[in-house]
Write a protein that holds these residues in place. Structure first.
Motif, PDB file in Angstrom:
ATOM      1  N   ASN A 237       6.990 -23.195  64.873  1.00  0.00           N
ATOM      2  CA  ASN A 237       6.804 -24.590  64.502  1.00  0.00           C
ATOM      3  C   ASN A 237       7.802 -25.085  63.473  1.00  0.00           C
ATOM      4  OD1 ASN A 237       4.521 -25.069  66.184  1.00  0.00           O
ATOM      5  ND2 ASN A 237       3.235 -23.952  64.724  1.00  0.00           N
ATOM      6  N   ASP A 238       8.693 -24.204  63.023  1.00  0.00           N
ATOM      7  CA  ASP A 238       9.762 -24.610  62.113  1.00  0.00           C
ATOM      8  C   ASP A 238      10.940 -23.678  62.321  1.00  0.00           C
ATOM      9  OD1 ASP A 238       9.430 -22.236  60.321  1.00  0.00           O
ATOM     10  OD2 ASP A 238       7.514 -23.203  59.871  1.00  0.00           O
ATOM     11  N   TRP A 239      12.067 -24.048  61.707  1.00  0.00           N
ATOM     12  CA  TRP A 239      13.296 -23.291  61.927  1.00  0.00           C
ATOM     13  C   TRP A 239      13.232 -21.888  61.327  1.00  0.00           C
ATOM     14  CZ3 TRP A 239      16.433 -24.517  65.563  1.00  0.00           C
ATOM     15  CH2 TRP A 239      16.631 -25.848  65.931  1.00  0.00           C
ATOM     16  N   VAL A 240      12.461 -21.724  60.263  1.00  0.00           N
ATOM     17  CA  VAL A 240      12.344 -20.391  59.658  1.00  0.00           C
ATOM     18  C   VAL A 240      11.641 -19.438  60.624  1.00  0.00           C
ATOM     19  CG1 VAL A 240      11.341 -19.064  57.762  1.00  0.00           C
ATOM     20  CG2 VAL A 240      12.381 -21.309  57.317  1.00  0.00           C
ATOM     21  N   ALA A 241      10.520 -19.889  61.197  1.00  0.00           N
ATOM     22  CA  ALA A 241       9.803 -19.060  62.168  1.00  0.00           C
ATOM     23  C   ALA A 241      10.664 -18.808  63.404  1.00  0.00           C
ATOM     24  CB  ALA A 241       8.492 -19.740  62.557  1.00  0.00           C
ATOM     25  N   PHE A 242      11.386 -19.834  63.822  1.00  0.00           N
ATOM     26  CA  PHE A 242      12.261 -19.677  64.989  1.00  0.00           C
ATOM     27  C   PHE A 242      13.327 -18.611  64.736  1.00  0.00           C
ATOM     28  CE2 PHE A 242      16.203 -20.766  67.194  1.00  0.00           C
ATOM     29  CZ  PHE A 242      15.774 -20.862  68.512  1.00  0.00           C
ATOM     30  N   ALA A 243      13.988 -18.703  63.575  1.00  0.00           N
ATOM     31  CA  ALA A 243      15.028 -17.732  63.246  1.00  0.00           C
ATOM     32  C   ALA A 243      14.453 -16.321  63.125  1.00  0.00           C
ATOM     33  CB  ALA A 243      15.727 -18.138  61.952  1.00  0.00           C
ATOM     34  N   GLY A 244      13.261 -16.214  62.533  1.00  0.00           N
ATOM     35  CA  GLY A 244      12.646 -14.898  62.388  1.00  0.00           C
ATOM     36  C   GLY A 244      12.297 -14.273  63.727  1.00  0.00           C
ATOM     37  N   GLN A 245      11.703 -15.061  64.619  1.00  0.00           N
ATOM     38  CA  GLN A 245      11.348 -14.530  65.931  1.00  0.00           C
ATOM     39  C   GLN A 245      12.594 -14.169  66.735  1.00  0.00           C
ATOM     40  OE1 GLN A 245       8.644 -17.101  68.032  1.00  0.00           O
ATOM     41  NE2 GLN A 245       7.154 -17.143  66.361  1.00  0.00           N
ATOM     42  N   ALA A 246      13.625 -15.010  66.673  1.00  0.00           N
ATOM     43  CA  ALA A 246      14.862 -14.719  67.403  1.00  0.00           C
ATOM     44  C   ALA A 246      15.515 -13.440  66.874  1.00  0.00           C
ATOM     45  CB  ALA A 246      15.818 -15.903  67.290  1.00  0.00           C
ATOM     46  N   ALA A 247      15.541 -13.289  65.553  1.00  0.00           N
ATOM     47  CA  ALA A 247      16.138 -12.085  64.966  1.00  0.00           C
ATOM     48  C   ALA A 247      15.342 -10.843  65.360  1.00  0.00           C
ATOM     49  CB  ALA A 247      16.186 -12.218  63.442  1.00  0.00           C
ATOM     50  N   LEU A 248      14.002 -10.968  65.393  1.00  0.00           N
ATOM     51  CA  LEU A 248      13.170  -9.840  65.806  1.00  0.00           C
ATOM     52  C   LEU A 248      13.460  -9.449  67.254  1.00  0.00           C
ATOM     53  CD1 LEU A 248      10.839  -7.865  65.256  1.00  0.00           C
ATOM     54  CD2 LEU A 248       9.253  -9.689  65.963  1.00  0.00           C
ATOM     55  N   PHE A 249      13.609 -10.441  68.109  1.00  0.00           N
ATOM     56  CA  PHE A 249      13.897 -10.155  69.513  1.00  0.00           C
ATOM     57  C   PHE A 249      15.251  -9.470  69.667  1.00  0.00           C
ATOM     58  CE2 PHE A 249      15.952 -11.519  73.498  1.00  0.00           C
ATOM     59  CZ  PHE A 249      15.096 -10.925  74.415  1.00  0.00           C
ATOM     60  N   VAL A 250      16.270  -9.992  68.988  1.00  0.00           N
ATOM     61  CA  VAL A 250      17.614  -9.398  69.075  1.00  0.00           C
ATOM     62  C   VAL A 250      17.582  -7.964  68.559  1.00  0.00           C
ATOM     63  CG1 VAL A 250      19.984  -9.518  68.212  1.00  0.00           C
ATOM     64  CG2 VAL A 250      18.814 -11.604  68.948  1.00  0.00           C
ATOM     65  N   GLY A 251      16.887  -7.743  67.425  1.00  0.00           N
ATOM     66  CA  GLY A 251      16.816  -6.409  66.857  1.00  0.00           C
ATOM     67  C   GLY A 251      16.109  -5.418  67.776  1.00  0.00           C
ATOM     68  N   LEU A 252      14.969  -5.838  68.338  1.00  0.00           N
ATOM     69  CA  LEU A 252      14.244  -4.956  69.253  1.00  0.00           C
ATOM     70  C   LEU A 252      15.044  -4.680  70.521  1.00  0.00           C
ATOM     71  CD1 LEU A 252      10.579  -6.298  68.981  1.00  0.00           C
ATOM     72  CD2 LEU A 252      11.437  -4.083  68.204  1.00  0.00           C
ATOM     73  N   TYR A 253      15.668  -5.720  71.051  1.00  0.00           N
ATOM     74  CA  TYR A 253      16.452  -5.545  72.281  1.00  0.00           C
ATOM     75  C   TYR A 253      17.618  -4.589  72.035  1.00  0.00           C
ATOM     76  CZ  TYR A 253      19.137  -6.739  76.452  1.00  0.00           C
ATOM     77  OH  TYR A 253      19.837  -6.674  77.632  1.00  0.00           O
ATOM     78  N   ALA A 254      18.337  -4.788  70.942  1.00  0.00           N
ATOM     79  CA  ALA A 254      19.477  -3.922  70.638  1.00  0.00           C
ATOM     80  C   ALA A 254      19.019  -2.500  70.353  1.00  0.00           C
ATOM     81  CB  ALA A 254      20.259  -4.489  69.454  1.00  0.00           C
ATOM     82  N   GLY A 255      17.933  -2.360  69.582  1.00  0.00           N
ATOM     83  CA  GLY A 255      17.454  -1.032  69.235  1.00  0.00           C
ATOM     84  C   GLY A 255      16.962  -0.258  70.442  1.00  0.00           C
ATOM     85  N   LEU A 256      16.176  -0.912  71.307  1.00  0.00           N
ATOM     86  CA  LEU A 256      15.666  -0.230  72.493  1.00  0.00           C
ATOM     87  C   LEU A 256      16.779   0.067  73.498  1.00  0.00           C
ATOM     88  CD1 LEU A 256      12.316  -2.185  72.962  1.00  0.00           C
ATOM     89  CD2 LEU A 256      12.618   0.179  72.178  1.00  0.00           C
ATOM     90  N   THR A 257      17.771  -0.823  73.571  1.00  0.00           N
ATOM     91  CA  THR A 257      18.920  -0.557  74.437  1.00  0.00           C
ATOM     92  C   THR A 257      19.664   0.680  73.957  1.00  0.00           C
ATOM     93  OG1 THR A 257      19.195  -2.887  75.061  1.00  0.00           O
ATOM     94  CG2 THR A 257      21.126  -1.460  75.272  1.00  0.00           C
TER      95      THR A 257
END
Length: 280
Positions: A237-257
């Protein structure tokens, strides 16, 4: 003469690309009304920027690849293409997941939810930008390998096919039909580009199987992460939450890859039957 000869086809390909850039907007305005155009353009803005970033990364490898071709170093050419191909698979998976999970929130936080085209169209858009980024990467590799004329001719043909597919799709099914037509045209182009580049680079059967396994792994990983994020996390609902969720996704995707993808140093011997690199 060798420098001037490819220019007509290159200019024709560039002209076709410029015309097609506005064709989709014109079709939507004619078929669905002018009000749909800004919704489509703004929904595409974020995915298109990410797609261009991936394309520029592939282009950046071009000089090194062209140098290896000029030296006649077939092994180096194969190793470079193999590594670029794997990185491209990983990047396209990240792009698809990002569009599916975060494009709606990005558009909503940026300009408002009224300018988001909806989840069905967004899912098709994710497929469009992935296959479009793939075709752009293949064209960049073909140019680096010296097939400038061939790539320009194929791009012109793909432009004609694209116009026919998106025109028919838009007229029959509206926005979703236009995006579906784009998926078809870019997918056909990707197959043709791959067949064109195939004779120039011979990868071992084991390396080809490894590519297919990697695509399968990334598809499963993308599906699991997308489902998990949709179930576990609320909409940002705000840019902070958006950035946090996007960073979490990138981190998990890169780590699991990194965790599940085997060591890629096997490309030190990707070819079982080396062949000379062809020149146009």
């Amino acid at each position: 003469r060798e420098l001037i000869q490819p220019l007509p086809l290159t200019l024709l390909a560039r002209l076709a690309g410029a015309l097609l850039a506005n064709l989709e907007n014109a079709l939507l305005a004619r078929r669905l009304g002018v009000a749909v155009v800004p919704v489509y353009v703004l929904t595409r803005k974020g995915p298109d920027l990410a797609r261009l970033l991936i394309g520029r990364s592939v282009v950046a490898v071009g000089p090194a690849l062209a140098l290896a071709v000029g030296r006649g170093d077939e092994d180096s050419v194969r190793q470079t293409i193999g590594r670029v191909g794997l990185v491209l698979v990983w990047a396209l998976g990240l792009l698809a997941g990002g569009v599916l999970l975060f494009n709606e929130a990005f558009v909503r936080l940026w300009v408002g939810s009224d300018f988001f085209s909806g989840e069905p169209a967004n899912a098709l858009l994710a497929a469009v930008v992935v296959v479009q980024a793939l075709t752009s990467g293949l064209v960049a590799l073909g140019v680096a390998l010296g097939r400038v004329q061939r790539m320009s001719a194929l791009q012109t043909g793909q432009g004609i096919l694209h116009a026919a597919c998106v025109g028919a799709g838009c007229w029959a099914f509206g926005l979703e039909g236009l995006l579906g037509g784009a998926v078809v045209s870019f997918s056909v182009a990707a197959v043709v580009f791959l067949r064109t580049l195939g004779p120039m680079i011979t990868l071992s059967a084991g390396t080809q199987r490894m590519f297919f396994r990697e695509i399968f792994r990334q598809t499963l990983l993308l599906g699991a992460l997308t489902a998990g994020f949709r179930l576990a996390l609320p909409a940002a609902n705000d840019w902070v939450a958006f950035a946090g969720q996007a960073a979490l996704f990138v981190g998990l995707y890169a780590g699991l890859t990194a965790l599940f993808s085997p060591d890629r140093r096997v490309f030190s011997s990707v070819s079982e039957n080396p062949q000379p690199v062809a020149h146009s």
